[in-house]
Write an enzyme that holds these catalytic residues in place. Structure first.
Site, short mmCIF file in Angstrom:
data_model
loop_
_atom_site.label_atom_id
_atom_site.label_comp_id
_atom_site.label_asym_id
_atom_site.label_seq_id
_atom_site.Cartn_x
_atom_site.Cartn_y
_atom_site.Cartn_z
N GLU A 310 39.48 9.85 -30.96
CA GLU A 310 37.97 9.91 -30.77
C GLU A 310 37.41 11.23 -30.24
OE1 GLU A 310 36.66 6.76 -28.35
OE2 GLU A 310 36.93 5.16 -29.84
N ARG A 355 43.33 0.35 -38.71
CA ARG A 355 43.25 0.89 -37.37
C ARG A 355 44.29 0.41 -36.40
NH1 ARG A 355 37.68 1.06 -33.75
NH2 ARG A 355 38.49 1.32 -31.76
N ASP A 384 40.11 -2.82 -29.78
CA ASP A 384 39.41 -2.28 -28.43
C ASP A 384 38.58 -3.24 -27.78
OD1 ASP A 384 38.14 -0.38 -26.81
OD2 ASP A 384 36.72 0.53 -28.55
N GLU A 412 31.87 -4.28 -21.97
CA GLU A 412 31.38 -3.20 -23.12
C GLU A 412 31.03 -4.32 -24.35
OE1 GLU A 412 33.65 -0.21 -24.61
OE2 GLU A 412 32.52 0.29 -26.40
C1 BDP Z 1 35.85 2.40 -26.43
C2 BDP Z 1 34.39 2.85 -26.01
C3 BDP Z 1 34.44 4.47 -25.78
C4 BDP Z 1 35.58 4.85 -25.10
C5 BDP Z 1 36.88 4.24 -25.73
C6 BDP Z 1 38.21 4.56 -24.98
O1 BDP Z 1 33.60 2.59 -26.80
O2 BDP Z 1 33.22 4.61 -25.16
O3 BDP Z 1 35.63 6.26 -24.96
O4 BDP Z 1 36.91 3.03 -26.03
O5 BDP Z 1 38.88 3.65 -24.44
O6 BDP Z 1 35.95 1.01 -26.13
O7 BDP Z 1 38.57 6.02 -24.90
#
Ligand code: BDP
Length: 722
Positions: A310, A355, A384, A412
């Site tokens: 990311e 993914r 996630d 989240e």
């Molecule tokens: C996701 C989140 C993001 C985090 C990412 C992570 O949306 O904000 O930075 O995971 O785990 O769930 O690095």
């Protein structure tokens, strides 16, 4: 004696009076509420009458303070605590080296195998008399034993089955704070970061002590204080000083600090032209930096790293592997006994591959190539932190590597700090999952606790839900997720029911009717959220960016951040085909799982649309069509929340009005929002199924276009744009 009793009683009355309007949640599960029941008061009074704390170092004071707090709260008078043994002792807390009555072969035998954190609660004889003791090899064990004892006393239990011996099943039990230096918290829904960086190192907020107490009381022994989307500044001298001040506060509580390491820090802080892990200057920079940190914080825990994920920099920027990057940092911290937790949350939009498969593809080739003090930190599922995911295929696939599961305590994707969702069942689902790697019974828990492979290092991480809100976690029930996570890291065999029971007794009191009602609410809550958000294996269909509320229509931007990438609804059906005819993600699992899950008839229905794209009229086990089943599940999620709300109303008058009202208001929002999820998702999917809603469900109301136009520019916890 009589006067003391009277004073104690009047203090109890006073304290209970105060309690009726002081239940703001700040005290968490360490409320030490006045004990009303005479027999139990007497029992506790007998144990806490004269406590001897015979252990070395600053933990002794922490234990003494806790004992005093507990007795003041529960009995109305602080216990008398002494460092020196006397035969008046009603309880002796100590280590053999520092407490003479424990310094004998019988006790040493009892303590064998308990390591540095385990404890023994039982009797020790000394000069012909028996003493109740909390004994341990090291101060940390004595601390955990003390909290264990106080938990039992608070929960209204008596110690019938002695001795109690406990050893944590996981060695590194960590919280991960996604806290930024500007005090915003990524995915934080309970206010701002509790770390007041601006005023540190001189100003020590008393909250830091209470934070350490709370963690120690559930066995958490490490905390990563900064966000995985890291800022190199925390590694600068000014910030190291601030971090050292926190470490000083935490030390008596056995809590070590860790930091996130931004991979490009040698460039940003060090002025180097590269962060290539194989370049000697870069390695030297990290090694010097680590020495500097350890000079300030001798028991610094180590680094957590998000690299090449990311947008974060990493070794691949220089054509190097994750192993090259992790091992470089591991070498720097190894001389000091530190560890590196290298995250496997790695995926890229540039790669065509599903993914869900990418982390496995990226990491499995490096199995056995990581240094001893590296953990690969793997999220519980391959996407996630969704309301439900099958366990991550990396568990079991890297037998030569220490893997640490990462759970998300902050909700989240589970209603954030607005919805009541008790997450122990989610954590347990992953821990208890059988990977069949290399054989049946190889559960995720046995892989990560080292017992399967005889590995002696083990770790677990939980992304914190803590913030500056007075009650720490925003939703009063968010506390139960922090609690359950810590207790499971200590002993993953505990059940969701047990943990809910413990937490309720400590948080709301020991009334059995209350316990039943609240526990039932908690135990159904996670499945309810799955149903009103993402039933039958649906996933990643939430609102874009803030991740709050439904967004199955999200179809713009990076494909793997859309919803349509995941649900693939069309006129023919719905779901992500991850069988051999689709992305073949199932081939990353053991053959037993692959075979069972490849056939929609034998695939567990809760994962059906995770692994299969099926026609809308596919016949489910119930005999209903997939469409009908989907509708019923969504509706059932809403109905369960309605029931949760009705049950909650029954506790009115049995607990303080404050927490009752707050929870009720939140349940009202949750019910409305569960409807919102159901209506928006079903109206959206109906465009593709073209089928009517079953008559038995509450008919989805509203206009899809309007749901799609809803916009939340100021929703909390949104990731900063770096
Ligand atoms: C996701 C989140 C993001 C985090 C990412 C992570 O949306 O904000 O930075 O995971 O785990 O769930 O690095």
């Amino acid at each position: 004696m009589k006067a003391r009793k009277i004073l104690a009683i009047s203090l109890v009355t006073l304290l209970s009076g105060l309690n009726s309007y002081a239940e703001d949640g700040y005290r968490l599960w360490l409320r030490y509420a006045p004990v009303q029941e005479p027999a139990h008061r007497e029992y506790i009074g007998g144990i806490l009458d004269h406590v001897v704390v015979g252990i070395p170092g600053s933990t002794a004071e922490a234990i003494g303070e806790e004992i005093k707090k507990a007795s003041l709260g529960m009995l109305g008078a602080p216990a008398s605590c002494a460092g020196e043994f006397s035969d008046r002792a009603s309880l002796v807390i100590g280590t053999p080296g520092a407490c003479k009555i424990l310094d004998n072969d019988v006790m040493k035998e009892q303590l064998e195998g308990l390591g540095s954190e385990g404890f023994f609660i039982g009797y020790a004889s000394y000069e012909g008399k028996e003493y109740l003791t909390v004994a341990a090899n090291e101060p940390a064990g004595a601390l955990y034993g003390t909290f264990h004892l106080l938990r039992e006393l608070q929960a209204g239990s008596v110690l019938t089955a002695l001795p109690v011996k406990e050893v944590p099943r996981i060695q590194y039990r960590l919280l991960n704070h996604w806290d930024n230096l500007d005090r915003t918290v990524e995915r934080g829904y309970a206010g701002f970061s509790i770390w007041d960086w601006h005023k540190l190192p001189v100003y020590i907020n008393p909250r830091y002590v209470d934070y350490a107490r709370a963690n120690a009381s559930i066995g958490i022994n490490g905390t990563v204080v900064t966000n995985v989307n890291a800022n190199a500044l925390v590694l600068s001298p000014r910030y190291i000083e601030k971090v050292a001040a926190l470490a000083d506060v935490f030390r008596p509580y056995g809590l070590k600090v860790y930091l996130t390491a931004r991979f490009s820090a040698p460039i940003e802080l060090g002025g180097l032209s590269t962060a290539d892990p194989l370049v000697p200057e870069v390695r030297a920079w990290w090694s010097d930096k680590v020495n500097e940190i350890y000079a300030a914080i001798p028991d610094f825990g180590g680094f957590l790293v998000k690299a090449n994920s990311e947008g974060q920099p990493g070794p691949q920027n220089y054509g190097r592997s994750h192993a090259d990057g992790a091992n470089m940092l591991a070498e720097a911290v190894a001389p000091h006994g530190g560890i590196v937790m290298w995250r496997a949350f790695v995926y890229s939009a540039e790669i065509e591959e599903d993914r869900a498969k990418q982390a496995y593809n990226e990491f499995v080739p490096y199995d056995g190539k990581f240094h001893e003090n590296v953990f690969i930190q793997v999220k519980n599922g391959a996407i996630d932190f969704q309301p439900r995911e099958p366990f991550h295929p990396l568990f079991g696939a890297m037998p030569e590597t220490a893997l640490a599961p990462e759970f998300q305590i902050t909700q989240e994707y589970l209603g954030q700090a607005t919805h009541l969702v008790y997450m122990a069942p989610l954590f347990k689902e992953c821990l208890d999952a059988d990977t069949y790697m290399p054989h049946e019974g190889a559960t995720v828990a046995r892989i990560i606790d080292g017992s399967l492979n005889g590995r002696d290092r083990s770790a677990m991480a939980g992304v914190s839900n803590i913030g500056t809100d007075r009650n720490w976690t925003g939703h009063p029930f968010g506390q139960s997720n922090w609690y359950a996570y810590g207790r499971l890291a200590w002993d993953h065999r505990l059940t969701s029911e047990q943990l809910a029971g413990e937490w309720i007794r400590l948080t709301f009191g020991t009334d059995p009717a209350l316990l039943e009602t609240i526990r039932e609410i908690m135990l159904v809550s996670r499945e309810a959220a799955v149903n009103y958000m993402t039933p039958l294996g649906l996933h990643h269909i939430m609102g874009v960016n803030h991740h709050y509320g439904p967004g199955p229509w999200v179809n713009r931007g990076r494909p793997d951040w859309t919803s349509v990438y995941y649900h693939k609804a069309d006129s023919l059906g719905i779901g992500f085909d991850r069988t051999a005819s689709g992305s073949d993600a199932l081939s990353q699992y053991a053959p037993e799982i692959e075979e069972k899950y490849s056939d929609p008839e034998t695939c567990p229905e809760e994962y059906l649309l995770w692994f299969h794209h099926l026609p809308w009229d596919y016949t489910m086990k119930s005999g209903r069509s997939l469409w009908e089943e989907l509708c019923l599940k969504y509706d059932d999620g809403v109905k369960t929340v309605t029931r949760m709300k009705a049950s909650w109303k029954q506790v009115e008058g049995r607990i303080d009005q404050e927490r009752f009202d707050r929870t009720l208001m939140l349940l009202r929002i949750q019910e409305t929002e569960a409807r919102w999820w159901r209506n928006a998702c079903l109206l959206y999917f109906q465009q593709y199924s073209g089928m009517p809603f079953p008559v038995e469900i509450e008919q989805p109301e509203g206009d899809l276009e309007e749901y799609m136009r809803l916009n939340f520019p100021y929703a909390p916890g949104i990731r900063p744009r770096w």
